[in-house]
Write a protein that holds these residues in place. Structure first.
Motif, short mmCIF file in Angstrom:
data_model
loop_
_atom_site.label_atom_id
_atom_site.label_comp_id
_atom_site.label_asym_id
_atom_site.label_seq_id
_atom_site.Cartn_x
_atom_site.Cartn_y
_atom_site.Cartn_z
N VAL A 116 50.75 47.38 88.21
CA VAL A 116 49.46 47.87 88.71
C VAL A 116 48.61 48.39 87.55
N ARG A 117 49.22 49.16 86.66
CA ARG A 117 48.47 49.75 85.55
C ARG A 117 48.01 48.68 84.56
N ALA A 118 48.83 47.67 84.36
CA ALA A 118 48.43 46.57 83.47
C ALA A 118 47.25 45.80 84.08
N ALA A 119 47.27 45.63 85.41
CA ALA A 119 46.18 44.93 86.08
C ALA A 119 44.87 45.72 85.98
N VAL A 120 44.95 47.05 85.94
CA VAL A 120 43.75 47.87 85.75
C VAL A 120 43.09 47.51 84.42
N ASP A 121 43.88 47.40 83.36
CA ASP A 121 43.33 47.07 82.05
C ASP A 121 42.62 45.72 82.07
N VAL A 122 43.21 44.75 82.74
CA VAL A 122 42.58 43.42 82.84
C VAL A 122 41.27 43.52 83.63
N PHE A 123 41.31 44.24 84.73
CA PHE A 123 40.12 44.40 85.57
C PHE A 123 38.98 45.06 84.78
N VAL A 124 39.30 46.10 84.05
CA VAL A 124 38.28 46.79 83.26
C VAL A 124 37.66 45.84 82.23
N LEU A 180 32.46 39.20 91.16
CA LEU A 180 32.55 37.91 91.84
C LEU A 180 33.10 36.83 90.90
N ALA A 181 32.69 36.89 89.63
CA ALA A 181 33.20 35.92 88.65
C ALA A 181 34.68 36.15 88.37
N TYR A 182 35.09 37.42 88.36
CA TYR A 182 36.51 37.76 88.14
C TYR A 182 37.38 37.23 89.26
N SER A 183 36.93 37.41 90.50
CA SER A 183 37.70 36.89 91.63
C SER A 183 37.61 35.38 91.69
N PRO A 235 45.87 34.57 89.72
CA PRO A 235 45.92 33.36 90.54
C PRO A 235 45.72 33.60 92.03
N GLY A 236 46.00 34.81 92.49
CA GLY A 236 45.81 35.11 93.91
C GLY A 236 44.47 35.74 94.22
N GLY A 237 43.51 35.64 93.31
CA GLY A 237 42.22 36.29 93.51
C GLY A 237 42.26 37.72 93.00
N CYS A 238 41.57 38.63 93.67
CA CYS A 238 41.55 40.02 93.21
C CYS A 238 42.93 40.65 93.39
N PHE A 239 43.51 41.07 92.29
CA PHE A 239 44.84 41.69 92.32
C PHE A 239 44.87 42.87 93.27
N PHE A 240 43.86 43.70 93.23
CA PHE A 240 43.90 44.97 93.98
C PHE A 240 43.65 44.77 95.46
N TYR A 241 42.92 43.72 95.82
CA TYR A 241 42.81 43.40 97.24
C TYR A 241 44.18 43.01 97.78
N SER A 242 44.89 42.18 97.03
CA SER A 242 46.20 41.69 97.48
C SER A 242 47.20 42.82 97.67
N ALA A 284 32.65 46.07 100.37
CA ALA A 284 33.11 45.33 101.55
C ALA A 284 32.76 43.86 101.43
N LEU A 285 31.57 43.55 100.97
CA LEU A 285 31.17 42.16 100.80
C LEU A 285 32.04 41.46 99.75
N MET A 286 32.32 42.15 98.67
CA MET A 286 33.14 41.54 97.62
C MET A 286 34.57 41.31 98.10
N ASP A 287 35.11 42.29 98.79
CA ASP A 287 36.49 42.15 99.30
C ASP A 287 36.59 41.01 100.31
N LEU A 288 35.61 40.92 101.22
CA LEU A 288 35.65 39.85 102.21
C LEU A 288 35.47 38.49 101.54
N ALA A 289 34.61 38.42 100.54
CA ALA A 289 34.42 37.16 99.81
C ALA A 289 35.73 36.72 99.18
N ASN A 290 36.43 37.67 98.58
CA ASN A 290 37.72 37.35 97.96
C ASN A 290 38.71 36.83 99.00
#
Length: 225
Positions: free
Chosen positions: A63-71, A96-99, A105-112, A172-178
């Motif tokens: 989870v913490r490593a994914a934060v660094d990627v997201f930032v 939106l570009a990140y997702s 590979p599964g889209g937004c890590f944190f949504y999953s 909410a819009l970004m999460d639903l899009a993902n």
């Protein structure tokens, strides 16, 4: 020699986390296995265990490593930009570009992982909650900076609820899009989310003409095969 061992350990840790982030975005954090990861990377299970100690520690480290990627992908590109609704839009556009670009590979890590652990109490859920809350606060901060910089039209700029409400709607819009894009393997949800976010920002902006005239189109999103 000690420094060499430390560096090799750091390299191994990075390799493991690179793999676990991808797995967790698709199969969830519960899909992680020290033995499986070691086998895939040609490492000893004892060596991987020595780095993380337990499956829970591996999950937390992932989870913490994914934060660094997201930032790096979403936050850092706009961090030094001047406050304004244009910055808010570009932040959302990077998300939106990140997702859509399947950084994971599964889209937004944190949504999953949020969907996986939302009803499971414990340290991993606590860490995910902390990360999600931090993202919400950051979106609210960028919006509030835009408001304080005169980016919101008169009347809206004094509404105490406008910032948290806007942040909620945009996230909410970004999460639903993902969710929809990953489920249907389709870019159309990103286009719809972009249109919704842009329309919402134009509705509150003091100078809506500074925002793009049109939202991104399907051609702006290419989901890797």
């Amino acid at each position: 020699m000690a420094d060499g061992r430390v560096e090799r350990g750091n390299q191994t840790r990075r390799a493991v986390l690179e793999r676990t982030m991808g797995i967790a975005s698709v199969d969830g954090l519960e899909g992680l296995s020290l033995g499986k990861i070691a086998s895939e990377l040609g490492l000893s299970k004892s060596g991987v265990f020595a780095l993380f100690g337990s499956k829970e520690e591996l999950q937390l480290a992932t989870v913490r490593a994914a934060v660094d990627v997201f930032v790096d992908e979403v936050v850092r590109p706009v961090r030094e930009e001047p406050a304004g609704v244009e910055k808010v839009w570009r932040l959302c556009r990077h998300w939106l570009a990140y997702s859509g670009g399947r950084v994971f590979p599964g889209g937004c890590f944190f949504y999953s992982v949020s969907a996986e652990f939302d009803a499971r109490p414990g340290p991993v859920r606590d860490e995910i909650v902390k990360v999600r809350d931090s993202w919400t606060r950051y979106v609210e901060r960028v919006l509030d900076e835009a408001r304080l910089a005169g980016g919101f039209r008169a009347g809206v700029d004094t509404d105490a609820d406008v910032v948290p409400q806007l942040a909620f709607e945009m996230i909410a819009l970004m999460d639903l899009a993902n969710a929809e894009a990953v489920l249907h393997d389709d870019v159309a949800p990103y286009v719809r989310a972009g249109r919704g976010i842009l329309d919402r920002l134009k509705a509150v902006a003091a100078a809506p003409e500074r925002l793009p005239e049109r939202p991104p189109t399907a051609a702006d999103f290419v989901i890797p095969s």
